[in-house]
Design a protein around this motif. Structure first.
Motif, PDB file in Angstrom:
ATOM      1  N   ARG A  56       0.913  -1.269  -0.041  1.00 32.15           N
ATOM      2  CA  ARG A  56      -0.074   0.049   0.048  1.00 32.15           C
ATOM      3  C   ARG A  56       0.922   1.387   0.146  1.00 32.15           C
ATOM      4  O   ARG A  56       2.017   1.286   0.623  1.00 32.15           O
ATOM      5  N   CYS A  57       0.451   2.165  -0.748  1.00 28.94           N
ATOM      6  CA  CYS A  57       1.124   3.395  -0.752  1.00 28.94           C
ATOM      7  C   CYS A  57       1.035   4.302   0.279  1.00 28.94           C
ATOM      8  O   CYS A  57      -0.236   4.441   0.880  1.00 28.94           O
ATOM      9  N   GLN A  58       2.039   4.805   1.095  1.00 24.66           N
ATOM     10  CA  GLN A  58       2.026   5.657   2.209  1.00 24.66           C
ATOM     11  C   GLN A  58       1.354   7.135   1.936  1.00 24.66           C
ATOM     12  O   GLN A  58       0.721   7.716   2.893  1.00 24.66           O
ATOM     13  N   LYS A  59       1.498   7.423   0.677  1.00 28.13           N
ATOM     14  CA  LYS A  59       1.061   8.699   0.514  1.00 28.13           C
ATOM     15  C   LYS A  59      -0.509   8.788   0.261  1.00 28.13           C
ATOM     16  O   LYS A  59      -1.144   9.782   0.857  1.00 28.13           O
ATOM     17  N   CYS A  60      -0.871   7.966  -0.723  1.00 24.80           N
ATOM     18  CA  CYS A  60      -2.067   8.100  -1.276  1.00 24.80           C
ATOM     19  C   CYS A  60      -3.048   6.957  -0.915  1.00 24.80           C
ATOM     20  O   CYS A  60      -4.285   6.784  -1.250  1.00 24.80           O
ATOM     21  N   GLY A  61      -2.413   5.624  -0.498  1.00 21.63           N
ATOM     22  CA  GLY A  61      -3.170   4.594  -0.109  1.00 21.63           C
ATOM     23  C   GLY A  61      -3.541   3.736  -1.288  1.00 21.63           C
ATOM     24  O   GLY A  61      -4.416   2.681  -1.272  1.00 21.63           O
ATOM     25  N   ALA A  62      -2.921   3.882  -2.486  1.00 22.22           N
ATOM     26  CA  ALA A  62      -3.290   2.847  -3.657  1.00 22.22           C
ATOM     27  C   ALA A  62      -2.540   1.647  -3.491  1.00 22.22           C
ATOM     28  O   ALA A  62      -1.427   1.705  -2.607  1.00 22.22           O
ATOM     29  N   ARG A  63      -3.425   0.813  -3.897  1.00 25.36           N
ATOM     30  CA  ARG A  63      -2.743  -0.646  -3.632  1.00 25.36           C
ATOM     31  C   ARG A  63      -1.968  -1.232  -4.946  1.00 25.36           C
ATOM     32  O   ARG A  63      -1.710  -2.480  -4.994  1.00 25.36           O
ATOM     33  N   VAL A  64      -1.684  -0.354  -5.889  1.00 21.51           N
ATOM     34  CA  VAL A  64      -0.877  -0.845  -7.115  1.00 21.51           C
ATOM     35  C   VAL A  64       0.631  -0.289  -6.859  1.00 21.51           C
ATOM     36  O   VAL A  64       0.630   1.022  -7.025  1.00 21.51           O
ATOM     37  N   LEU A  65       1.395  -1.156  -6.740  1.00 20.85           N
ATOM     38  CA  LEU A  65       2.888  -0.507  -6.642  1.00 20.85           C
ATOM     39  C   LEU A  65       3.601  -1.451  -7.784  1.00 20.85           C
ATOM     40  O   LEU A  65       3.492  -2.323  -8.023  1.00 20.85           O
ATOM     41  N   TYR A  66       4.541  -0.612  -8.281  1.00 19.89           N
ATOM     42  CA  TYR A  66       5.395  -1.282  -9.321  1.00 19.89           C
ATOM     43  C   TYR A  66       6.733  -1.186  -9.039  1.00 19.89           C
ATOM     44  O   TYR A  66       7.348  -0.425  -7.905  1.00 19.89           O
ATOM     45  N   LYS A  67       7.487  -2.207  -9.752  1.00 16.23           N
ATOM     46  CA  LYS A  67       8.851  -2.630  -8.968  1.00 16.23           C
ATOM     47  C   LYS A  67       9.733  -1.624  -9.826  1.00 16.23           C
ATOM     48  O   LYS A  67       9.344  -1.268 -10.719  1.00 16.23           O
ATOM     49  N   GLU A  68      10.695  -1.118  -9.265  1.00 18.68           N
ATOM     50  CA  GLU A  68      11.721  -0.227  -9.713  1.00 18.68           C
ATOM     51  C   GLU A  68      12.471  -0.901 -10.724  1.00 18.68           C
ATOM     52  O   GLU A  68      12.884  -2.078 -10.631  1.00 18.68           O
ATOM     53  N   ARG A  69      12.805   0.107 -11.919  1.00 15.72           N
ATOM     54  CA  ARG A  69      13.759  -0.407 -12.632  1.00 15.72           C
ATOM     55  C   ARG A  69      15.294  -0.849 -12.331  1.00 15.72           C
ATOM     56  O   ARG A  69      15.507  -0.173 -11.186  1.00 15.72           O
ATOM     57  N   THR A  70      15.897  -1.678 -12.865  1.00 17.38           N
ATOM     58  CA  THR A  70      17.397  -1.866 -12.197  1.00 17.38           C
ATOM     59  C   THR A  70      18.108  -0.868 -12.247  1.00 17.38           C
ATOM     60  O   THR A  70      18.006   0.025 -13.075  1.00 17.38           O
ATOM     61  N   LYS A  71      19.048  -0.636 -11.102  1.00 14.89           N
ATOM     62  CA  LYS A  71      19.999   0.442 -10.927  1.00 14.89           C
ATOM     63  C   LYS A  71      21.418   0.314 -12.041  1.00 14.89           C
ATOM     64  O   LYS A  71      22.235   1.079 -12.141  1.00 14.89           O
ATOM     65  N   ARG A  72      21.418  -1.108 -12.455  1.00 15.46           N
ATOM     66  CA  ARG A  72      22.539  -1.518 -13.262  1.00 15.46           C
ATOM     67  C   ARG A  72      22.504  -0.847 -14.657  1.00 15.46           C
ATOM     68  O   ARG A  72      21.421  -0.681 -15.167  1.00 15.46           O
ATOM     69  N   MET A  73      23.750  -0.868 -15.274  1.00 18.49           N
ATOM     70  CA  MET A  73      23.708  -0.381 -16.543  1.00 18.49           C
ATOM     71  C   MET A  73      23.104  -1.651 -17.343  1.00 18.49           C
ATOM     72  O   MET A  73      23.501  -2.744 -17.230  1.00 18.49           O
ATOM     73  N   VAL A  74      22.393  -1.383 -18.525  1.00 14.57           N
ATOM     74  CA  VAL A  74      21.892  -2.404 -19.312  1.00 14.57           C
ATOM     75  C   VAL A  74      22.435  -2.024 -20.857  1.00 14.57           C
ATOM     76  O   VAL A  74      22.291  -0.840 -21.138  1.00 14.57           O
ATOM     77  N   GLN A  75      23.206  -3.156 -21.614  1.00 13.49           N
ATOM     78  CA  GLN A  75      23.818  -2.954 -22.738  1.00 13.49           C
ATOM     79  C   GLN A  75      22.935  -3.360 -23.705  1.00 13.49           C
ATOM     80  O   GLN A  75      22.655  -4.437 -23.843  1.00 13.49           O
ATOM     81  N   PHE A  76      22.775  -2.432 -25.088  1.00 17.65           N
ATOM     82  CA  PHE A  76      22.080  -2.760 -26.063  1.00 17.65           C
ATOM     83  C   PHE A  76      22.707  -2.872 -27.277  1.00 17.65           C
ATOM     84  O   PHE A  76      23.721  -1.663 -27.231  1.00 17.65           O
ATOM     85  N   GLU A  77      22.531  -3.603 -28.304  1.00 21.16           N
ATOM     86  CA  GLU A  77      23.462  -3.067 -29.748  1.00 21.16           C
ATOM     87  C   GLU A  77      22.069  -2.313 -30.446  1.00 21.16           C
ATOM     88  O   GLU A  77      21.039  -2.642 -30.402  1.00 21.16           O
ATOM     89  N   ALA A  78      22.732  -1.387 -30.942  1.00 20.15           N
ATOM     90  CA  ALA A  78      21.816  -0.191 -31.838  1.00 20.15           C
ATOM     91  C   ALA A  78      21.408  -0.774 -33.070  1.00 20.15           C
ATOM     92  O   ALA A  78      21.799  -0.119 -34.106  1.00 20.15           O
ATOM     93  N   ARG A  79      21.090  -1.858 -33.153  1.00 24.50           N
ATOM     94  CA  ARG A  79      20.371  -2.508 -34.431  1.00 24.50           C
ATOM     95  C   ARG A  79      18.988  -3.108 -34.419  1.00 24.50           C
ATOM     96  O   ARG A  79      18.644  -3.248 -33.481  1.00 24.50           O
TER      97      ARG A  79
END
Ligand SMILES: [Zn+2]
Lengths: 79, 374
Positions: A56-79
């Motif tokens: 539950r969100c402490q600010k607004c009480g909503a029950r939908v929470l999302y997982k945060e994106r990784t803090k690690r660098m993710v490498q992609f090929e630009a193709r």
């Protein structure tokens, strides 16, 4: 751009690098306390949750929470 | 036994590809050794130098159009293919995403970044930048990264609310800061000698600064670094220096019998503007016996003025009134090239580079043949 082996992040894990230096540092501190951060689906606030706490969100009480994106660098090929 | 050499007309006729209502005839060339009895078509550099012509119709950095006349389709096509697939450019090759909370997915974003055309100082791109060598076994790929083969870029954008925006503002670009991420937001990070080669107006930069990469809303962030390498179009289309490099054969329109009056007006409408002009039949023409103009003085006749503008729609072949009066075709050895550069090269320079490249390929082949015989 460190190329260390992938390590499963656990609460006791101290050596967790990768991505930008300072964010990695905060991440390991956050892991130490056993608190995970989530993003509120309604108000987009950063919600800290302890193990076993109610989802539950402490600010607004909503029950939908999302997982945060990784803090690690993710490498992609630009193709 | 000496054979009669072909007349000029015969040689001209052999060059024409027939374009009929339903069929295309004489598509293959016939000017090679052993095809025509008594005629020698052996390869001769003097003849090629004498017969080959290049005429430019348009020459701008972004687009060039010219005629390459007197060469075989194999040569013209080699140039076209080399321009598309073998002339090197630099493009973004790897994207290191630290954060991307925009609605566009990481891999799609990386793909979009790769397709953005970049440019920079010619001296640096041509003479300083080199290929990225393959790393040796069990060595990391970064061990081959040097200032002369890798260019670093960064894109770090965060969208925020604009406190100065009007209350009833609806345009997200004014309502928020950095609502749109453009190619101009990419920052070049020179290292080593790149500082010298890509300084000031020679800096590595997107050709079109206003390419939209992503749209953001407040709180969303794109935070990434990229590296570029030199590459060729045969590896990936993003390395191709051209948007289009194509050719078509020069159309020919031959009016066999006069097309006059209303027919002439309708005939002109069968072609794009500027191909056919209506001219008055002169008294001299009307007086000449067997010209087909007898008794038609000062009537309008159709005259072909610029077949190059024709799209060869064959519309005129659909109408009965022009039957047996017109013959359409294309000149087999007249290639009208159209080259549109993506911006890293000037369009005409791409064609010159393709000639140099073909020469180099021939030289390598020659060496290999010599080695084979040895
Ligand atoms: Zn909330």
């Amino acid at each position: 751009m460190s190329r260390e082996q992938y390590q499963i992040p656990t609460g006791s894990q101290q050596t967790f690098t990768g991505g930008a230096g300072n964010t990695a540092a905060t991440t390991s501190r956050e892991f130490d306390t056993g608190i995970m951060y989530y993003t509120c689906g309604d108000c987009a606030a950063r919600v800290p949750l302890e193990k076993g706490a109610g989802i539950r969100c402490q600010k607004c009480g909503a029950r939908v929470l999302y997982k945060e994106r990784t803090k690690r660098m993710v490498q992609f090929e630009a193709r | 036994m000496p054979r009669k050499q072909p007349t000029e007309e015969e040689l001209e006729r052999r060059k024409i590809v027939g374009v009929n209502a339903e069929t295309v005839t004489d598509v293959t060339s016939t000017d090679f050794p052993g095809n025509w009895p008594g005629e020698d078509y052996a390869w001769d550099i003097k003849k090629i130098i004498r017969d080959t012509k290049i005429e430019f119709h348009q020459n701008e950095p972004a687009e060039a159009s010219f005629s390459l006349i007197g060469v075989d389709a194999s040569i013209a096509n080699a140039f076209r293919r080399i321009m598309i697939a073998d002339i090197p450019t630099i493009a973004i090759e790897k994207v290191f995403i630290d954060n991307n909370t925009s609605v566009i997915q990481d891999e799609v974003l990386a793909h979009r970044l790769g397709l953005i055309p970049f440019t920079g100082g010619r001296e640096g791109l041509d003479n300083f930048m080199r290929w990225l060598p393959k790393p040796k076994d069990n060595e990391p790929i970064e061990s081959t990264y040097f200032d002369y083969n890798t260019i670093s870029l960064e894109l770090r954008v965060t969208c925020t609310h604009n406190p100065n925006a009007a209350e009833d503002e609806k345009d997200p670009r004014k309502l928020y800061n950095h609502a749109h991420v453009y190619a101009k937001d990419i920052v070049f990070m020179p290292v080593g000698r790149q500082v010298k080669y890509f300084a000031g107006e020679n800096a590595i930069r997107p050709v079109n600064p206003d390419i939209l990469i992503a749209k953001l809303r407040p709180g969303q962030q794109i935070d990434l670094s990229m590296i570029m390498h030199k590459g060729v179009g045969s590896d990936h289309a993003k390395f191709s220096p051209v948007a289009t490099a194509s050719y078509r054969l020069l159309p020919t329109i031959t009016i066999l019998r006069p097309i006059l009056g209303r027919d002439a007006e309708n005939f002109a409408k069968c072609f794009p503007q500027g191909v056919i002009r209506l001219e008055k039949v002169t008294k001299a023409e009307a007086a000449r016996e067997g010209s087909g103009y007898e008794g038609h003085a000062s009537e309008l006749k159709a005259v072909v003025v610029n077949p190059m503008l024709d799209t060869v729609s064959r519309e005129c072949l659909r109408h009965d009134e022009f039957k047996e009066k017109v013959k359409l075709g294309r000149e087999r050895d007249h290639f009208i090239f159209n080259i549109e550069s993506t911006g890293q090269w000037e369009s005409d320079a791409i064609f010159l580079a393709s000639i140099a490249h073909l020469k180099e390929k021939a030289r390598k082949l020659e060496q290999q043949v010599v080695d084979m015989v040895r």
